[in-house]
Design a protein around this motif. Structure first.
Motif, mmCIF file in Angstrom:
data_model
loop_
_atom_site.group_PDB
_atom_site.id
_atom_site.type_symbol
_atom_site.label_atom_id
_atom_site.label_comp_id
_atom_site.label_asym_id
_atom_site.label_seq_id
_atom_site.Cartn_x
_atom_site.Cartn_y
_atom_site.Cartn_z
ATOM 1 N N LYS A 262 -8.222 15.823 -3.188
ATOM 2 C CA LYS A 262 -9.022 15.988 -2.588
ATOM 3 C C LYS A 262 -9.804 14.674 -3.422
ATOM 4 N N LYS A 263 -9.475 14.853 -4.782
ATOM 5 C CA LYS A 263 -10.543 13.571 -5.906
ATOM 6 C C LYS A 263 -9.771 12.315 -5.384
ATOM 7 N N PHE A 264 -8.773 11.687 -4.935
ATOM 8 C CA PHE A 264 -8.112 10.748 -4.876
ATOM 9 C C PHE A 264 -7.462 10.508 -2.905
ATOM 10 N N LYS A 265 -7.627 10.871 -2.570
ATOM 11 C CA LYS A 265 -7.782 10.575 -1.198
ATOM 12 C C LYS A 265 -8.717 9.789 -0.558
ATOM 13 N N GLY A 266 -8.294 8.371 0.119
ATOM 14 C CA GLY A 266 -8.764 8.084 0.394
ATOM 15 C C GLY A 266 -9.761 6.311 -0.340
ATOM 16 N N CYS A 267 -9.703 6.755 -1.688
ATOM 17 C CA CYS A 267 -9.774 5.516 -2.841
ATOM 18 C C CYS A 267 -9.268 3.935 -2.184
ATOM 19 N N TYR A 268 -8.187 3.963 -1.757
ATOM 20 C CA TYR A 268 -8.115 2.578 -1.090
ATOM 21 C C TYR A 268 -7.387 2.800 0.075
ATOM 22 N N ARG A 269 -8.686 2.047 1.033
ATOM 23 C CA ARG A 269 -8.086 1.780 2.386
ATOM 24 C C ARG A 269 -8.113 0.239 2.857
ATOM 25 N N ILE A 270 -7.207 0.301 3.214
ATOM 26 C CA ILE A 270 -7.111 -1.370 4.242
ATOM 27 C C ILE A 270 -8.134 -1.503 5.346
ATOM 28 N N ASP A 271 -9.034 -2.086 5.676
ATOM 29 C CA ASP A 271 -9.578 -2.213 6.976
ATOM 30 C C ASP A 271 -9.700 -4.175 7.412
ATOM 31 N N GLN B 76 1.223 -1.710 -0.098
ATOM 32 C CA GLN B 76 -0.414 0.221 0.185
ATOM 33 C C GLN B 76 0.669 1.275 -0.294
ATOM 34 N N THR B 77 0.695 2.418 -0.663
ATOM 35 C CA THR B 77 1.621 3.843 -0.704
ATOM 36 C C THR B 77 -0.102 4.773 -0.579
ATOM 37 N N ARG B 78 0.642 6.046 -0.005
ATOM 38 C CA ARG B 78 -0.322 6.728 0.456
ATOM 39 C C ARG B 78 -0.230 7.476 -0.886
ATOM 40 N N ILE B 79 -1.507 8.791 -1.116
ATOM 41 C CA ILE B 79 -1.787 9.467 -2.250
ATOM 42 C C ILE B 79 -1.172 10.233 -1.724
ATOM 43 N N GLN B 80 0.113 10.644 -2.867
ATOM 44 C CA GLN B 80 0.709 12.029 -2.520
ATOM 45 C C GLN B 80 0.577 13.401 -2.169
ATOM 46 N N LYS B 81 0.381 13.506 -1.332
ATOM 47 C CA LYS B 81 -0.657 15.270 -1.800
ATOM 48 C C LYS B 81 0.425 16.181 -1.871
ATOM 49 N N GLU B 82 1.569 16.133 -1.602
ATOM 50 C CA GLU B 82 2.405 17.727 -1.956
ATOM 51 C C GLU B 82 2.798 17.333 -3.626
ATOM 52 N N ARG B 83 2.832 16.148 -4.339
ATOM 53 C CA ARG B 83 2.484 16.834 -5.442
ATOM 54 C C ARG B 83 1.626 16.753 -6.305
ATOM 55 N N LYS C 180 -0.642 19.796 -7.706
ATOM 56 C CA LYS C 180 -0.794 21.135 -7.521
ATOM 57 C C LYS C 180 -2.074 21.949 -6.738
ATOM 58 N N SER C 181 -2.690 21.469 -6.442
ATOM 59 C CA SER C 181 -3.966 22.136 -5.556
ATOM 60 C C SER C 181 -4.669 21.236 -4.287
ATOM 61 N N GLU C 182 -4.803 20.881 -2.967
ATOM 62 C CA GLU C 182 -5.908 20.844 -2.484
ATOM 63 C C GLU C 182 -6.564 19.556 -3.316
#
Ligand code: CP
Length: 299
Positions: free
Chosen positions: A235-244, A220-227, A229-231
């Protein structure tokens, strides 16, 4: 002199050599690098890579000089180029561990350095020592590398760790790779060309449901916020794959969950107690592998 700049430069002989040195160093300290100095030059934030390299050097009896936040606290602020900084620092240290926000920065540094350069992550380029520790984790936890099937999940466009690991896996037998990401965050064409050339089968998918029960490694990898262009774009991709815990229950009995860390929200805390969750062990293996690399380069 040996610079460590990208995964493609490692062959199986080198990988086996580093793993063998690492096996002999687990939980040990020694003085084999007494009198040697490592400079850690970090232009981008880091917890694991910088501390594990520094811990590795100290555990081998060497010394460390360091600047984190080099883009603010080094003479880069006054306009000094990376090349000039490296020319100077290579008079002060026996090895330079470099993290930089630009792809190819380590190769630029290696061209002018008088001492080995170790790429500790360059922009969205590569993170070859992370790939070595990832591979070492797979070997230690599964007992093999050949024959595994692995899902690499998340922000595959910006993730340098998956890039370096994919290049490294290309050197092994009967590997199957599933690249799981939204279409806009797919893995680079250079990686796919390399895997095609080496006959490594891979699939690019968005829906991971069907492959969860099949894989030996869920990376698993994180969505790299810092890469982004904008918040808003992030946010379009944040949380798209969550392991529970429910997803973990559907994985193979002898399979593992890896993550280069840092984690944001893509692995729920409830997963940490699963024996499949090896991401903190993975970070620990980082010290052993980096000890092995430093010993290899400096003795
Ligand atoms: N895995 C990794 O590179 O972590 P850091 O950014 O904390 O060094």
């Amino acid at each position: 002199m040996n610079h460590i700049v990208k995964s493609q430069q490692f062959d199986k002989r080198f990988i086996n050599k580093i793993f063998s040195i690492a096996d002999g160093l687990e939980k040990k300290t020694e003085n084999s690098l007494r009198g040697k100095i490592m400079a850690s030059l970090f232009y981008e934030p880091s917890t694991r890579t910088r501390f594990s390299f520094e811990s590795a050097m100290l555990r081998l009896g060497g010394s460390v000089i360091t600047t984190d936040n080099a883009d603010k606290f080094s003479s880069a602020v006054k306009g000094e180029t990376l090349e000039d900084s490296v020319r100077v620092i290579s008079n002060y240290a026996d090895v330079i561990v470099l993290r930089h926000y630009e792809n190819g920065a380590s190769e630029r540094a290696a061209r002018v350095s008088r001492v080995p350069i170790i790429n500790a992550g360059d922009g969205t380029g590569q993170h070859p020592t992370q790939a070595l520790l990832d591979l070492y984790t797979i070997k230690k936890e599964l007992g093999r590398i050949d024959g595994i099937s692995i899902a690499m999940v998340g922000d595959l466009k910006h993730g340098r760790t998956i890039r370096s690991l994919a290049y490294l896996l290309g050197k092994f037998q009967n590997i199957t790779i599933f690249f799981v990401s939204p279409k806009a965050l797919r893995v680079g064409e250079d990686i796919k060309a390399y895997l095609n050339k080496h006959g490594i089968p891979y699939q690019e998918i968005e829906d991971w449901e069907s492959i969860i029960p099949k894989v030996d490694v869920l990376y698993q990898t994180r969505i790299q916020k810092e890469r982004f262009k904008s918040e808003k774009d992030y946010k379009k991709f944040k949380g798209c794959y969550r392991i529970d815990a429910e997803l973990v229950a559907r994985m193979k009995a002898k399979s593992i969950i890896m993550h280069p860390l840092p984690r944001v929200d893509e692995i729920l805390l409830e997963v940490d107690k699963s024996p499949k969750a090896v991401y903190f062990k993975q970070a620990k293996y980082g010290v052993t592998i980096r000890m092995a690399l430093l010993k290899y380069l400096l003795t």
